[in-house]
Motif scaffolding. Sequence first.
Motif, mmCIF file in Angstrom:
data_model
loop_
_atom_site.group_PDB
_atom_site.id
_atom_site.type_symbol
_atom_site.label_atom_id
_atom_site.label_comp_id
_atom_site.label_asym_id
_atom_site.label_seq_id
_atom_site.Cartn_x
_atom_site.Cartn_y
_atom_site.Cartn_z
ATOM 1 N N GLN A 13 0.775 -1.179 -0.015
ATOM 2 C CA GLN A 13 0.199 -0.034 -0.090
ATOM 3 C C GLN A 13 0.989 1.287 0.024
ATOM 4 O O GLN A 13 1.991 1.243 0.562
ATOM 5 C CB GLN A 13 -0.774 -0.006 1.302
ATOM 6 C CG GLN A 13 -1.878 -1.243 1.404
ATOM 7 C CD GLN A 13 -2.362 -1.151 2.790
ATOM 8 O OE1 GLN A 13 -1.810 -1.724 3.909
ATOM 9 N NE2 GLN A 13 -3.581 -0.592 3.017
ATOM 10 N N CYS A 14 0.261 2.359 -0.447
ATOM 11 C CA CYS A 14 0.953 3.610 -0.593
ATOM 12 C C CYS A 14 1.056 3.979 1.151
ATOM 13 O O CYS A 14 -0.015 4.073 1.752
ATOM 14 C CB CYS A 14 0.222 4.596 -1.050
ATOM 15 S SG CYS A 14 0.855 6.282 -0.853
ATOM 16 N N HIS A 15 2.142 4.318 1.641
ATOM 17 C CA HIS A 15 2.434 4.563 3.023
ATOM 18 C C HIS A 15 1.540 5.682 3.478
ATOM 19 O O HIS A 15 0.917 6.004 4.657
ATOM 20 C CB HIS A 15 4.018 4.886 3.271
ATOM 21 C CG HIS A 15 4.391 5.022 4.951
ATOM 22 N ND1 HIS A 15 4.545 3.853 5.288
ATOM 23 C CD2 HIS A 15 4.425 5.902 5.620
ATOM 24 C CE1 HIS A 15 4.900 4.110 6.570
ATOM 25 N NE2 HIS A 15 4.884 5.418 6.543
ATOM 26 N N LEU A 16 1.474 6.797 2.696
ATOM 27 C CA LEU A 16 0.698 8.061 2.847
ATOM 28 C C LEU A 16 -0.755 7.611 2.815
ATOM 29 O O LEU A 16 -1.476 8.240 3.902
ATOM 30 C CB LEU A 16 0.967 8.974 1.722
ATOM 31 C CG LEU A 16 2.397 9.420 1.600
ATOM 32 C CD1 LEU A 16 2.773 10.406 0.599
ATOM 33 C CD2 LEU A 16 2.797 10.117 3.037
ATOM 34 N N GLY A 54 6.605 2.117 3.026
ATOM 35 C CA GLY A 54 7.429 2.579 3.900
ATOM 36 C C GLY A 54 7.716 4.073 3.684
ATOM 37 O O GLY A 54 8.569 4.715 4.528
ATOM 38 N N GLY A 55 7.207 4.567 2.860
ATOM 39 C CA GLY A 55 7.297 6.105 2.572
ATOM 40 C C GLY A 55 8.197 6.381 1.568
ATOM 41 O O GLY A 55 9.120 5.763 0.940
ATOM 42 N N CYS A 56 7.820 7.765 1.026
ATOM 43 C CA CYS A 56 8.541 8.150 -0.133
ATOM 44 C C CYS A 56 10.128 8.267 0.017
ATOM 45 O O CYS A 56 10.541 8.603 1.103
ATOM 46 C CB CYS A 56 8.234 9.704 -0.578
ATOM 47 S SG CYS A 56 6.452 9.597 -1.200
ATOM 48 N N CYS A 57 10.816 7.547 -0.819
ATOM 49 C CA CYS A 57 10.683 7.305 -2.134
ATOM 50 C C CYS A 57 10.263 5.947 -2.101
ATOM 51 O O CYS A 57 10.171 5.439 -3.254
ATOM 52 C CB CYS A 57 11.878 7.642 -2.952
ATOM 53 S SG CYS A 57 13.373 6.863 -2.643
ATOM 54 N N GLY A 58 10.094 5.102 -1.328
ATOM 55 C CA GLY A 58 9.683 3.749 -1.431
ATOM 56 C C GLY A 58 10.916 2.704 -1.230
ATOM 57 O O GLY A 58 10.824 1.562 -1.407
ATOM 58 N N ARG A 59 12.131 3.340 -0.834
ATOM 59 C CA ARG A 59 13.295 2.366 -0.856
ATOM 60 C C ARG A 59 13.339 1.260 0.103
ATOM 61 O O ARG A 59 13.740 0.307 -0.051
ATOM 62 C CB ARG A 59 14.471 3.269 -0.653
ATOM 63 C CG ARG A 59 15.711 2.657 -1.130
ATOM 64 C CD ARG A 59 17.132 3.672 -1.157
ATOM 65 N NE ARG A 59 18.069 2.827 -1.693
ATOM 66 C CZ ARG A 59 19.294 3.111 -1.657
ATOM 67 N NH1 ARG A 59 19.730 4.419 -0.935
ATOM 68 N NH2 ARG A 59 20.420 2.599 -2.230
ATOM 69 N N CYS A 101 1.422 7.003 -7.961
ATOM 70 C CA CYS A 101 2.679 7.245 -7.050
ATOM 71 C C CYS A 101 3.801 7.993 -8.287
ATOM 72 O O CYS A 101 3.896 7.033 -9.120
ATOM 73 C CB CYS A 101 3.216 5.784 -6.473
ATOM 74 S SG CYS A 101 4.951 5.912 -5.739
ATOM 75 N N PRO A 102 4.623 8.731 -7.790
ATOM 76 C CA PRO A 102 5.441 9.291 -8.925
ATOM 77 C C PRO A 102 6.717 8.248 -8.839
ATOM 78 O O PRO A 102 7.391 8.496 -9.678
ATOM 79 C CB PRO A 102 5.677 10.892 -8.249
ATOM 80 C CG PRO A 102 5.600 10.520 -6.781
ATOM 81 C CD PRO A 102 4.207 9.670 -6.695
ATOM 82 N N HIS A 103 6.638 7.445 -7.907
ATOM 83 C CA HIS A 103 7.895 6.489 -7.914
ATOM 84 C C HIS A 103 7.381 4.964 -8.431
ATOM 85 O O HIS A 103 8.124 4.005 -7.862
ATOM 86 C CB HIS A 103 8.440 6.438 -6.658
ATOM 87 C CG HIS A 103 8.696 7.593 -5.976
ATOM 88 N ND1 HIS A 103 9.755 8.624 -6.459
ATOM 89 C CD2 HIS A 103 8.261 8.519 -4.944
ATOM 90 C CE1 HIS A 103 9.828 9.747 -5.673
ATOM 91 N NE2 HIS A 103 8.725 9.728 -4.995
ATOM 92 N N LEU A 104 6.406 4.989 -9.049
ATOM 93 C CA LEU A 104 5.685 3.578 -9.515
ATOM 94 C C LEU A 104 7.041 2.783 -10.176
ATOM 95 O O LEU A 104 7.186 1.684 -9.939
ATOM 96 C CB LEU A 104 4.631 3.587 -10.407
ATOM 97 C CG LEU A 104 4.001 2.525 -10.720
ATOM 98 C CD1 LEU A 104 3.708 1.672 -9.853
ATOM 99 C CD2 LEU A 104 2.579 2.944 -11.557
HETATM 100 S S1 SF4 Z 1 6.726 6.402 -2.716
HETATM 101 FE FE1 SF4 Z 1 4.802 6.286 -3.780
HETATM 102 S S2 SF4 Z 1 3.496 4.620 -2.711
HETATM 103 FE FE2 SF4 Z 1 5.265 5.017 -1.354
HETATM 104 S S3 SF4 Z 1 4.469 6.890 -0.065
HETATM 105 FE FE3 SF4 Z 1 5.575 7.732 -1.874
HETATM 106 S S4 SF4 Z 1 3.431 8.111 -3.009
HETATM 107 FE FE4 SF4 Z 1 2.772 6.601 -1.606
#
Ligand code: SF4
Length: 140
Positions: A13-16, A54-59, A101-104
């Motif tokens: 899931q998107c963390h946000l 885990g939050g942006c940027c998803g790393r 998500c911009p980091h998809l």
């Molecule tokens: S990286 Fe994408 S999926 Fe993850 S918190 Fe940020 S916007 Fe949401």
Amino acid sequence: MERAAIKLIAIVQCHLVHQRCPGYICDRAFVNRTGGFAGLDLAGDVRKLSFTCGGCCGRALHRKLALLKRKARDLDGIEPGSILVKLASCITKDNYHGPACPHLDYLKTLVEKAGLAWSCDTHISKRSDKKRAAGVYEAG
Ligand code: SF4
Ligand code: SF4
């Protein structure tokens, strides 16, 4: 090459978005085999768990998946080839919660780097689909 049978679905899931969404509708789509779960071969005993990127940027996802892989294999004999990572619709689609998500692409790369397969979409809202068709939300 033929893929091994899916034994474990890991919904990301998107963390946000997760700050306000418990993921119930994703879970429901899994139980009912609808939305992004329709058409998947989910016969037999398929387990499911959910966690966030885990939050942006998803790393952080890379480390979560590495641990998931290890625990699934060591504790339950579930090989990585039997795990499917499902990127939730709040990550993959423009919807009520905001744009995709911009980091998809980065998230997909992390899943691949962890040696796992990914697939997009979980619950697909009919209302959002209509808005995507009408151009209110971006298609995709
Ligand atoms: S990286 Fe994408 S999926 Fe993850 S918190 Fe940020 S916007 Fe949401
Ligand atoms: S796709 Fe919808 S139900 Fe699933 S985690 Fe995202 S916001 Fe929640």
